[in-house]
Design a protein around this motif. Sequence first.
Motif, PDB file in Angstrom:
ATOM      1  N   LEU A  18      12.141 -77.009  96.829  1.00  0.00           N
ATOM      2  CA  LEU A  18      11.685 -77.103  95.452  1.00  0.00           C
ATOM      3  C   LEU A  18      12.610 -77.994  94.636  1.00  0.00           C
ATOM      4  N   GLN A  19      13.905 -77.834  94.819  1.00  0.00           N
ATOM      5  CA  GLN A  19      14.879 -78.661  94.114  1.00  0.00           C
ATOM      6  C   GLN A  19      14.738 -80.135  94.518  1.00  0.00           C
ATOM      7  N   GLN A  20      14.556 -80.386  95.813  1.00  0.00           N
ATOM      8  CA  GLN A  20      14.395 -81.761  96.288  1.00  0.00           C
ATOM      9  C   GLN A  20      13.124 -82.383  95.711  1.00  0.00           C
ATOM     10  N   TYR A  21      12.035 -81.616  95.702  1.00  0.00           N
ATOM     11  CA  TYR A  21      10.768 -82.130  95.168  1.00  0.00           C
ATOM     12  C   TYR A  21      10.873 -82.413  93.671  1.00  0.00           C
ATOM     13  N   GLN A  22      11.566 -81.540  92.922  1.00  0.00           N
ATOM     14  CA  GLN A  22      11.717 -81.763  91.490  1.00  0.00           C
ATOM     15  C   GLN A  22      12.551 -83.008  91.206  1.00  0.00           C
ATOM     16  N   GLU A  23      13.578 -83.233  92.016  1.00  0.00           N
ATOM     17  CA  GLU A  23      14.389 -84.443  91.864  1.00  0.00           C
ATOM     18  C   GLU A  23      13.554 -85.688  92.168  1.00  0.00           C
ATOM     19  N   ALA A  24      12.744 -85.633  93.217  1.00  0.00           N
ATOM     20  CA  ALA A  24      11.886 -86.769  93.572  1.00  0.00           C
ATOM     21  C   ALA A  24      10.847 -87.015  92.485  1.00  0.00           C
ATOM     22  N   LEU A  25      10.329 -85.945  91.914  1.00  0.00           N
ATOM     23  CA  LEU A  25       9.319 -86.054  90.860  1.00  0.00           C
ATOM     24  C   LEU A  25       9.880 -86.786  89.638  1.00  0.00           C
ATOM     25  N   ASN A  26      11.147 -86.546  89.343  1.00  0.00           N
ATOM     26  CA  ASN A  26      11.774 -87.195  88.181  1.00  0.00           C
ATOM     27  C   ASN A  26      11.923 -88.701  88.348  1.00  0.00           C
ATOM     28  N   THR A  27      11.861 -89.194  89.579  1.00  0.00           N
ATOM     29  CA  THR A  27      12.009 -90.637  89.819  1.00  0.00           C
ATOM     30  C   THR A  27      10.671 -91.371  89.758  1.00  0.00           C
ATOM     31  N   LEU A  28       9.569 -90.640  89.728  1.00  0.00           N
ATOM     32  CA  LEU A  28       8.241 -91.254  89.770  1.00  0.00           C
ATOM     33  C   LEU A  28       7.703 -91.520  88.358  1.00  0.00           C
ATOM     34  N   PRO A  29       6.777 -92.473  88.238  1.00  0.00           N
ATOM     35  CA  PRO A  29       6.190 -92.739  86.925  1.00  0.00           C
ATOM     36  C   PRO A  29       5.352 -91.543  86.450  1.00  0.00           C
ATOM     37  N   THR A  30       5.310 -91.373  85.130  1.00  0.00           N
ATOM     38  CA  THR A  30       4.532 -90.269  84.568  1.00  0.00           C
ATOM     39  C   THR A  30       3.052 -90.625  84.570  1.00  0.00           C
ATOM     40  N   GLY A  31       2.244 -89.621  84.348  1.00  0.00           N
ATOM     41  CA  GLY A  31       0.804 -89.840  84.290  1.00  0.00           C
ATOM     42  C   GLY A  31       0.122 -89.361  85.548  1.00  0.00           C
ATOM     43  N   ARG A  32      -1.174 -89.606  85.589  1.00  0.00           N
ATOM     44  CA  ARG A  32      -1.953 -89.222  86.763  1.00  0.00           C
ATOM     45  C   ARG A  32      -2.912 -90.340  87.117  1.00  0.00           C
ATOM     46  N   LEU A  33      -3.519 -90.206  88.253  1.00  0.00           N
ATOM     47  CA  LEU A  33      -4.364 -91.251  88.809  1.00  0.00           C
ATOM     48  C   LEU A  33      -5.824 -90.829  88.754  1.00  0.00           C
ATOM     49  N   THR A  34      -6.667 -91.787  88.414  1.00  0.00           N
ATOM     50  CA  THR A  34      -8.101 -91.573  88.509  1.00  0.00           C
ATOM     51  C   THR A  34      -8.712 -92.856  89.057  1.00  0.00           C
ATOM     52  N   CYS A  35      -9.925 -92.754  89.563  1.00  0.00           N
ATOM     53  CA  CYS A  35     -10.569 -93.954  90.084  1.00  0.00           C
ATOM     54  C   CYS A  35     -12.042 -93.945  89.693  1.00  0.00           C
ATOM     55  N   LYS A  36     -12.586 -95.143  89.646  1.00  0.00           N
ATOM     56  CA  LYS A  36     -14.000 -95.322  89.325  1.00  0.00           C
ATOM     57  C   LYS A  36     -14.591 -96.283  90.339  1.00  0.00           C
ATOM     58  N   ARG A  37     -15.828 -96.052  90.674  1.00  0.00           N
ATOM     59  CA  ARG A  37     -16.527 -96.937  91.599  1.00  0.00           C
ATOM     60  C   ARG A  37     -17.563 -97.731  90.800  1.00  0.00           C
ATOM     61  N   LYS A  38     -17.445 -99.057  90.876  1.00  0.00           N
ATOM     62  CA  LYS A  38     -18.396 -99.942  90.209  1.00  0.00           C
ATOM     63  C   LYS A  38     -18.874-100.975  91.225  1.00  0.00           C
ATOM     64  N   GLN A  39     -20.171-101.041  91.418  1.00  0.00           N
ATOM     65  CA  GLN A  39     -20.785-101.988  92.348  1.00  0.00           C
ATOM     66  C   GLN A  39     -20.073-101.980  93.702  1.00  0.00           C
ATOM     67  N   ASP A  60      -0.327-104.104  91.857  1.00  0.00           N
ATOM     68  CA  ASP A  60       0.444-102.903  91.536  1.00  0.00           C
ATOM     69  C   ASP A  60       0.031-101.710  92.413  1.00  0.00           C
ATOM     70  N   ALA A  61      -0.353-102.005  93.648  1.00  0.00           N
ATOM     71  CA  ALA A  61      -0.799-100.949  94.566  1.00  0.00           C
ATOM     72  C   ALA A  61       0.282 -99.894  94.790  1.00  0.00           C
ATOM     73  N   HIS A  62       1.545-100.284  94.683  1.00  0.00           N
ATOM     74  CA  HIS A  62       2.632 -99.321  94.846  1.00  0.00           C
ATOM     75  C   HIS A  62       2.546 -98.208  93.799  1.00  0.00           C
ATOM     76  N   LEU A  63       2.042 -98.544  92.612  1.00  0.00           N
ATOM     77  CA  LEU A  63       1.882 -97.548  91.555  1.00  0.00           C
ATOM     78  C   LEU A  63       0.845 -96.486  91.952  1.00  0.00           C
ATOM     79  N   VAL A  64      -0.203 -96.917  92.634  1.00  0.00           N
ATOM     80  CA  VAL A  64      -1.224 -95.988  93.125  1.00  0.00           C
ATOM     81  C   VAL A  64      -0.572 -94.990  94.087  1.00  0.00           C
ATOM     82  N   HIS A  65       0.245 -95.489  95.005  1.00  0.00           N
ATOM     83  CA  HIS A  65       0.915 -94.623  95.976  1.00  0.00           C
ATOM     84  C   HIS A  65       1.893 -93.672  95.285  1.00  0.00           C
TER      85      HIS A  65
END
Length: 124
Positions: A18-39, A60-65
């Motif tokens: 849990l501590q390791q995951y929380q530390e890793a979480l602090n290094t990642l960008p904030t926000g969440r991901l959504t996707c849309k399908r068009k054509q 910016d595919a790294h941001l998706v990951h």
Amino acid sequence: MGYTEMTKQDIAVQKQLLQQYQEALNTLPTGRLTCKRKQNHLYYYRITPTGQQIYIQTRDAHLVHQLKYRKFLEEAINRMEKNIRMQEKLLQNYAPYDPRTIQQSSEIATFSQKCIPHSLILAV
């Protein structure tokens, strides 16, 4: 190793993870991901903490990951925190049922001395 020892060990492992995951979480960008399908094309968007939707370009595919990893970590943290709370509560109320523990309880010890033949009492 008994159940209580195994549960305590599992709690310790989860707390460390849990501590390791929380530390890793602090290094990642904030926000969440959504996707849309068009054509028949998939477009990814980042939703900021303020609710703003920003298109994520292909370069910016790294941001998706990173945002996918963030979602995984958040879910894992929630599950581990819940597990730890449940396991700690369980340990408070858990009553071992092995013969040694039962014989060591004061009620059984008194009862054993009075009513159970000496040959049936397990050596403590």
